[in-house]
Scaffold this motif. Structure first.
Motif, PDB file in Angstrom:
ATOM      1  N   ALA A  53       6.276  13.312  10.314  1.00 36.38           N
ATOM      2  CA  ALA A  53       5.962  12.082   9.591  1.00 36.38           C
ATOM      3  C   ALA A  53       6.903  10.928   9.943  1.00 36.38           C
ATOM      4  O   ALA A  53       6.679   9.797   9.526  1.00 36.38           O
ATOM      5  CB  ALA A  53       6.010  12.332   8.087  1.00 36.38           C
ATOM      6  N   VAL A  55       8.116  14.088  -0.048  1.00 37.43           N
ATOM      7  CA  VAL A  55       8.195  14.697  -1.373  1.00 37.43           C
ATOM      8  C   VAL A  55       9.464  14.169  -2.030  1.00 37.43           C
ATOM      9  O   VAL A  55      10.556  14.278  -1.467  1.00 37.43           O
ATOM     10  CB  VAL A  55       8.254  16.238  -1.277  1.00 37.43           C
ATOM     11  CG1 VAL A  55       8.458  16.858  -2.653  1.00 37.43           C
ATOM     12  CG2 VAL A  55       7.011  16.781  -0.614  1.00 37.43           C
ATOM     13  N   GLU A  56       9.312  13.572  -3.210  1.00 30.44           N
ATOM     14  CA  GLU A  56      10.452  12.995  -3.910  1.00 30.44           C
ATOM     15  C   GLU A  56      11.103  14.042  -4.797  1.00 30.44           C
ATOM     16  O   GLU A  56      10.417  14.775  -5.516  1.00 30.44           O
ATOM     17  CB  GLU A  56       9.994  11.816  -4.763  1.00 30.44           C
ATOM     18  CG  GLU A  56      11.126  11.095  -5.453  1.00 30.44           C
ATOM     19  CD  GLU A  56      10.656   9.866  -6.221  1.00 30.44           C
ATOM     20  OE1 GLU A  56      10.935   9.792  -7.432  1.00 30.44           O
ATOM     21  OE2 GLU A  56      10.002   9.004  -5.607  1.00 30.44           O
ATOM     22  N   LEU A 103       5.998   7.985   7.211  1.00 31.74           N
ATOM     23  CA  LEU A 103       4.771   7.917   6.412  1.00 31.74           C
ATOM     24  C   LEU A 103       5.082   8.387   4.990  1.00 31.74           C
ATOM     25  O   LEU A 103       5.500   9.521   4.776  1.00 31.74           O
ATOM     26  CB  LEU A 103       3.690   8.809   7.031  1.00 31.74           C
ATOM     27  CG  LEU A 103       3.207   8.390   8.415  1.00 31.74           C
ATOM     28  CD1 LEU A 103       2.292   9.460   8.992  1.00 31.74           C
ATOM     29  CD2 LEU A 103       2.505   7.053   8.357  1.00 31.74           C
ATOM     30  N   ARG A 104       4.887   7.511   4.040  1.00 33.36           N
ATOM     31  CA  ARG A 104       5.222   7.787   2.639  1.00 33.36           C
ATOM     32  C   ARG A 104       4.420   8.953   2.062  1.00 33.36           C
ATOM     33  O   ARG A 104       4.942   9.746   1.295  1.00 33.36           O
ATOM     34  CB  ARG A 104       4.989   6.522   1.803  1.00 33.36           C
ATOM     35  CG  ARG A 104       5.203   6.703   0.333  1.00 33.36           C
ATOM     36  CD  ARG A 104       6.663   6.934   0.021  1.00 33.36           C
ATOM     37  NE  ARG A 104       6.847   7.042  -1.404  1.00 33.36           N
ATOM     38  CZ  ARG A 104       7.488   8.043  -1.992  1.00 33.36           C
ATOM     39  NH1 ARG A 104       8.017   9.002  -1.285  1.00 33.36           N
ATOM     40  NH2 ARG A 104       7.621   8.081  -3.290  1.00 33.36           N
ATOM     41  N   LYS A 105       3.139   9.075   2.463  1.00 32.06           N
ATOM     42  CA  LYS A 105       2.301  10.119   1.868  1.00 32.06           C
ATOM     43  C   LYS A 105       2.761  11.528   2.238  1.00 32.06           C
ATOM     44  O   LYS A 105       2.425  12.478   1.555  1.00 32.06           O
ATOM     45  CB  LYS A 105       0.836   9.928   2.241  1.00 32.06           C
ATOM     46  CG  LYS A 105       0.538  10.108   3.706  1.00 32.06           C
ATOM     47  CD  LYS A 105      -0.917   9.879   3.999  1.00 32.06           C
ATOM     48  CE  LYS A 105      -1.200  10.033   5.480  1.00 32.06           C
ATOM     49  NZ  LYS A 105      -2.581   9.780   5.796  1.00 32.06           N
ATOM     50  N   ALA A 106       3.570  11.670   3.286  1.00 28.59           N
ATOM     51  CA  ALA A 106       4.068  12.986   3.692  1.00 28.59           C
ATOM     52  C   ALA A 106       5.377  13.352   2.995  1.00 28.59           C
ATOM     53  O   ALA A 106       5.823  14.488   3.080  1.00 28.59           O
ATOM     54  CB  ALA A 106       4.260  13.026   5.194  1.00 28.59           C
ATOM     55  N   GLN A 112       7.558   3.840   4.484  1.00 26.19           N
ATOM     56  CA  GLN A 112       8.787   3.619   3.743  1.00 26.19           C
ATOM     57  C   GLN A 112       9.939   3.853   4.707  1.00 26.19           C
ATOM     58  O   GLN A 112       9.745   4.407   5.795  1.00 26.19           O
ATOM     59  CB  GLN A 112       8.893   4.570   2.545  1.00 26.19           C
ATOM     60  CG  GLN A 112      10.013   4.205   1.609  1.00 26.19           C
ATOM     61  CD  GLN A 112       9.955   4.956   0.300  1.00 26.19           C
ATOM     62  OE1 GLN A 112       9.038   5.726   0.064  1.00 26.19           O
ATOM     63  NE2 GLN A 112      10.926   4.742  -0.552  1.00 26.19           N
ATOM     64  N   LYS A 151       0.823  -1.209   0.000  1.00 28.29           N
ATOM     65  CA  LYS A 151       0.000   0.000   0.000  1.00 28.29           C
ATOM     66  C   LYS A 151       0.861   1.265   0.000  1.00 28.29           C
ATOM     67  O   LYS A 151       0.339   2.360  -0.126  1.00 28.29           O
ATOM     68  CB  LYS A 151      -0.903   0.025   1.234  1.00 28.29           C
ATOM     69  CG  LYS A 151      -1.938  -1.068   1.247  1.00 28.29           C
ATOM     70  CD  LYS A 151      -2.774  -0.953   2.498  1.00 28.29           C
ATOM     71  CE  LYS A 151      -3.796  -2.072   2.567  1.00 28.29           C
ATOM     72  NZ  LYS A 151      -4.594  -2.014   3.781  1.00 28.29           N
ATOM     73  N   GLU A 152       2.171   1.080   0.148  1.00 25.26           N
ATOM     74  CA  GLU A 152       3.101   2.199   0.215  1.00 25.26           C
ATOM     75  C   GLU A 152       2.712   3.190   1.305  1.00 25.26           C
ATOM     76  O   GLU A 152       2.845   4.390   1.153  1.00 25.26           O
ATOM     77  CB  GLU A 152       3.222   2.900  -1.137  1.00 25.26           C
ATOM     78  CG  GLU A 152       3.812   2.030  -2.214  1.00 25.26           C
ATOM     79  CD  GLU A 152       3.994   2.772  -3.524  1.00 25.26           C
ATOM     80  OE1 GLU A 152       3.962   4.004  -3.541  1.00 25.26           O
ATOM     81  OE2 GLU A 152       4.165   2.099  -4.534  1.00 25.26           O
ATOM     82  N   SER A 153       2.223   2.668   2.441  1.00 25.16           N
ATOM     83  CA  SER A 153       1.847   3.557   3.530  1.00 25.16           C
ATOM     84  C   SER A 153       3.056   3.975   4.351  1.00 25.16           C
ATOM     85  O   SER A 153       3.073   5.061   4.914  1.00 25.16           O
ATOM     86  CB  SER A 153       0.791   2.912   4.420  1.00 25.16           C
ATOM     87  OG  SER A 153       1.284   1.709   4.971  1.00 25.16           O
ATOM     88  N   VAL A 172      11.158  14.838   4.070  1.00 24.46           N
ATOM     89  CA  VAL A 172      10.137  14.361   5.001  1.00 24.46           C
ATOM     90  C   VAL A 172      10.093  15.289   6.216  1.00 24.46           C
ATOM     91  O   VAL A 172      11.138  15.571   6.805  1.00 24.46           O
ATOM     92  CB  VAL A 172      10.442  12.916   5.461  1.00 24.46           C
ATOM     93  CG1 VAL A 172       9.382  12.396   6.398  1.00 24.46           C
ATOM     94  CG2 VAL A 172      10.603  11.988   4.259  1.00 24.46           C
TER      95      VAL A 172
END
Length: 120
Positions: free
Chosen positions: A111, A95-96, A90-93, A43, A39-41, A107
């Motif tokens: 997060a 920025v790549e 948390l992956r959703k927070a 990382q 789910k990539e929740s 990050v």
């Protein structure tokens, strides 16, 4: 952090992370659950740079007369994360960003879920 003829400056309470490539077992021996990876929740990766922290007024400058000029500049609050820490976040927070072919994640400290640090 210097990268070639450039310098990466991390702002505020953020950290710069070199992410793991998504293996089930991280390079420090930590097993990440399959559902989290799918789910990539979450990382994980290694922190390579940290920001100075969020600026906060010195306690002596906090009073009831907020309009009065302050004597000292705000000092950043210390970050828990350190360069070299292994972080689960948390992956959703995140920025790549890519710089010179390398991938980094920015990050915010909020997060970060856990830090793994070598004892010295």
């Amino acid at each position: 952090m210097k990268k070639g003829n450039r310098e990466i400056v991390v702002i505020g309470d953020r950290v710069l992370i070199v992410p793991d490539l998504g293996e089930e077992r991280s390079n420090v021996g930590l097993y990440l659950p399959k559902w989290a990876l799918e789910k990539e929740s979450i990382q994980a990766g290694t922190i390579v740079e940290i920001g100075p922290g969020v600026p906060m007024a010195p306690p002596a400058d906090i009073d009831e007369e907020s309009w009065r000029p302050k004597n000292s500049p705000p000092q950043p609050a210390a970050q828990q994360a350190k360069v070299g820490d292994y972080a689960v976040f948390l992956r959703k927070a995140a920025v790549e960003v890519k710089l010179d072919g390398d991938t980094f994640l920015i990050v915010p400290q909020a997060a970060l879920l856990v830090l793994i640090r070598e004892r010295s």
